[in-house]
Design a protein around this motif. Structure first.
Motif, PDB file in Angstrom:
ATOM      1  N   ILE A 215      32.360 -71.325  27.021  1.00  0.00           N
ATOM      2  CA  ILE A 215      33.186 -70.793  28.339  1.00  0.00           C
ATOM      3  C   ILE A 215      32.126 -70.723  29.388  1.00  0.00           C
ATOM      4  O   ILE A 215      32.611 -70.921  30.337  1.00  0.00           O
ATOM      5  N   LEU A 216      30.845 -70.354  29.213  1.00  0.00           N
ATOM      6  CA  LEU A 216      30.154 -70.009  30.409  1.00  0.00           C
ATOM      7  C   LEU A 216      29.222 -71.150  30.882  1.00  0.00           C
ATOM      8  O   LEU A 216      28.204 -71.096  31.582  1.00  0.00           O
ATOM      9  N   ALA A 217      29.387 -72.360  30.186  1.00  0.00           N
ATOM     10  CA  ALA A 217      28.605 -73.449  30.431  1.00  0.00           C
ATOM     11  C   ALA A 217      28.913 -74.058  31.826  1.00  0.00           C
ATOM     12  O   ALA A 217      27.879 -74.077  32.676  1.00  0.00           O
ATOM     13  N   PRO A 218      30.179 -74.430  32.294  1.00  0.00           N
ATOM     14  CA  PRO A 218      30.315 -74.959  33.671  1.00  0.00           C
ATOM     15  C   PRO A 218      30.391 -73.803  34.607  1.00  0.00           C
ATOM     16  O   PRO A 218      30.752 -72.561  34.212  1.00  0.00           O
ATOM     17  N   ALA A 219      29.922 -73.896  35.672  1.00  0.00           N
ATOM     18  CA  ALA A 219      30.065 -72.950  36.856  1.00  0.00           C
ATOM     19  C   ALA A 219      31.166 -72.621  37.052  1.00  0.00           C
ATOM     20  O   ALA A 219      31.615 -71.425  37.300  1.00  0.00           O
ATOM     21  N   GLU A 220      32.234 -73.218  36.875  1.00  0.00           N
ATOM     22  CA  GLU A 220      33.696 -72.909  36.950  1.00  0.00           C
ATOM     23  C   GLU A 220      34.048 -71.843  35.985  1.00  0.00           C
ATOM     24  O   GLU A 220      35.184 -70.952  36.135  1.00  0.00           O
ATOM     25  N   GLY A 221      33.442 -71.965  34.786  1.00  0.00           N
ATOM     26  CA  GLY A 221      33.855 -71.118  33.684  1.00  0.00           C
ATOM     27  C   GLY A 221      33.428 -69.559  34.262  1.00  0.00           C
ATOM     28  O   GLY A 221      33.847 -68.918  34.057  1.00  0.00           O
TER      29      GLY A 221
ATOM     30  N   MET B 307      36.558 -76.255  31.515  1.00  0.00           N
ATOM     31  CA  MET B 307      35.591 -75.805  30.037  1.00  0.00           C
ATOM     32  C   MET B 307      36.099 -76.647  28.808  1.00  0.00           C
ATOM     33  O   MET B 307      35.374 -77.177  28.083  1.00  0.00           O
ATOM     34  N   VAL B 308      37.307 -76.921  28.754  1.00  0.00           N
ATOM     35  CA  VAL B 308      37.953 -78.019  27.597  1.00  0.00           C
ATOM     36  C   VAL B 308      37.232 -79.245  27.747  1.00  0.00           C
ATOM     37  O   VAL B 308      36.746 -79.843  26.794  1.00  0.00           O
ATOM     38  N   GLN B 309      37.065 -79.866  29.057  1.00  0.00           N
ATOM     39  CA  GLN B 309      36.669 -80.937  29.148  1.00  0.00           C
ATOM     40  C   GLN B 309      35.167 -81.206  28.948  1.00  0.00           C
ATOM     41  O   GLN B 309      34.494 -81.867  28.453  1.00  0.00           O
ATOM     42  N   ASP B 310      34.362 -79.910  29.492  1.00  0.00           N
ATOM     43  CA  ASP B 310      33.072 -79.997  29.437  1.00  0.00           C
ATOM     44  C   ASP B 310      32.617 -79.267  28.034  1.00  0.00           C
ATOM     45  O   ASP B 310      31.103 -79.133  28.020  1.00  0.00           O
ATOM     46  N   ARG B 311      33.389 -79.025  27.258  1.00  0.00           N
ATOM     47  CA  ARG B 311      33.132 -78.532  26.050  1.00  0.00           C
ATOM     48  C   ARG B 311      31.734 -78.437  25.398  1.00  0.00           C
ATOM     49  O   ARG B 311      31.515 -79.857  24.991  1.00  0.00           O
TER      50      ARG B 311
END
Lengths: 315, 315
Positions: A215-221, B307-311
């Motif tokens: 969940i917190l991996a992408p900046a958007e997350g 998040m789903v895409q960059d999972r």
């Protein structure tokens, strides 16, 4: 291994899942007479008790009585611990109806916001305690509970205050070695605790079973989690429980620092169990609408989660 | 079965998936000399052509040449149909680079918003057509295309206008029996078409593979779809393409009336293929930010979909 089962304070635990068994067991260790209502694992619990593995010391919790239903309760307890999840199709008032006597204090465990009013309305003459467990605990096998970490309790009367009976219960937990704080404004604690749940639980499900790291991996997350928490904080403030924004950044930072964790809602969804959609999210959305607070991110999560929950299978 | 393959207008289809094969095949039926670039199914297409099953009449589409790469193109075509999906890791400019001559018109098919500018910037001296296919078509087996329903095209020059070359291409489609409208403001058509995609595609994925019926079953689902479409319409209006709100209610009503349908994004996600997140949603969010238009529902969907895409798989 410690095996304790008798005492002077009568306690009935309704819903002896992981939380109910752990805290019921700890009260028994402190000398309370603790009975449980449990349907699953009934025979195993009756014959051998709960096997509780805990950083507080492993122990066997042998309840005084193991009931299949609250209707089997013959003597009203001093405290009823209602430790069932707040999900659709489970009538908590009905569960309590046969278990409470005139002097029974009702203690409501459970995640989320707005889970006490229904009980307060049904039992207006009873003292009602709202309790929060900050704990990682799960059922890992038949009548077997694994307490992974943490374990602190916070409790107070609903809607506010700390009565003598609440202090007595807290003292009993403390005597067992459970960190337990009484709170004059326990609902403030509830809003604060729900800040984490309202973000990570729905997102973990909607992301298809994401853990905290994903969940917190992408900046958007991170941005999205922050927006969700900020909206929830705005609703809390509108109801008299202001939350500083520093708390939000701290919650995100500490979640990033901790081991990847899959939320209870994601696990419930994966296992086909009902999810705590209303206490964690739906009730907050309705409270926001009531005060005219705009919560578009919460509305989005709620709309999506309702679809997932109400899913109509077509194929 | 009709087998047509030669004509006077030279066309190269890059990305001979379902859309490329169907419309390339129809141009061939109208007498164009159509070659294709396709990597999957290359041998099957080379030996037997595409087997196209269509309400327009089943036919075999035998391309003039079946290339593995645009670099194998020896004579620049009159038109290049770029029918690849706009997804991460696919360099559309590089695909075109070896295929276009000085007089080649580039025709961009594909869902979403903002998919032409990159091509226009890379080929500033070329005529660029933006094309929309309103069609249900899929690849159902090796070199086998099933055209299920619909099929109308809309096209116009990017960013606006209808040139003689565009009219010629439209006439060629019409000669083949493909309903094809030219649009002086093709981007208005794009915003309108994307209204459906921006709501149903992300929601279907985030709901765990929901079809249109499951999305619109709960009242919250309808409300949420409407909110998402209204936000997208606001962004469209801010860019000069106003959309009446009646269009939104009509889109929802007609979707409820139609057979339950699973979106392309949900199917892509299920099959582990890249999703068209940016053209359908991300570009709209960025255009909204650019104009200071608040799109909280779109932001929520985008945050979740990223998040789903960059999972990050953790387990």
């Amino acid at each position: 291994m410690t095996d304790v089962s008798r005492g002077t304070t009568d306690v009935l635990v309704i819903g002896a899942g992981a939380i109910g068994a752990l805290y019921g067991g700890m009260l028994a260790r402190a000398g309370a007479a603790v009975s449980v209502v449990c349907r699953s694992d009934h025979a195993a619990v009756e014959s051998g008790g709960f096997d509780v593995r805990s950083p507080w010391g492993d122990f066997v919790f042998r309840p005084v009585r193991v009931l299949r239903s609250p209707a089997e309760c013959t003597r009203p307890p001093d405290y009823v611990l209602l430790a069932v999840k707040v999900v659709r199709g489970l009538d908590r008032v009905a569960l309590l109806r046969n278990a409470v006597g005139p002097d029974t204090v009702i203690v409501v465990f459970g995640n989320g916001i707005g889970i006490e009013q229904e009980i307060a309305d049904a039992f207006p003459d009873h003292e009602l305690i709202s309790a929060l467990a900050f704990v990682a605990v799960s059922r890992v096998g038949e009548a077997t509970i694994q307490h992974h970490a943490l374990g602190r309790l916070e409790m107070g009367n609903f809607p506010r205050g700390v009565s003598a009976r609440t202090q007595q219960l807290a003292a009993l937990f403390q005597a067992a070695g459970v960190p337990c704080d009484t709170k004059a404004e326990v609902l403030a604690s509830r809003w604060l605790k729900n800040l984490w749940n309202i973000a990570f639980n729905p997102i973990s499900v909607l992301g298809g079973g994401l853990d905290t790291r994903a969940i917190l991996a992408p900046a958007e997350g991170i941005d999205f989690v922050r927006r969700v928490m900020l909206e929830a904080a705005t609703v809390a403030a509108a109801h008299g429980y202001p939350i500083e924004t520093g708390v939000i950044d701290e919650a995100i930072a500490s979640t990033r620092a901790m081991k990847p964790y899959k939320t209870s809602m994601a696990l419930d969804h994966e296992h086909g169990r009902p999810m705590e959609v209303e206490p964690i999210l739906g009730n907050v959305v309705r409270l926001a609408r009531l005060r005219g607070v705009a919560v578009p991110s919460l509305e989005a999560l709620y709309g999506l989660l309702r679809m997932v929950q109400d899913r109509v299978e077509v194929d």
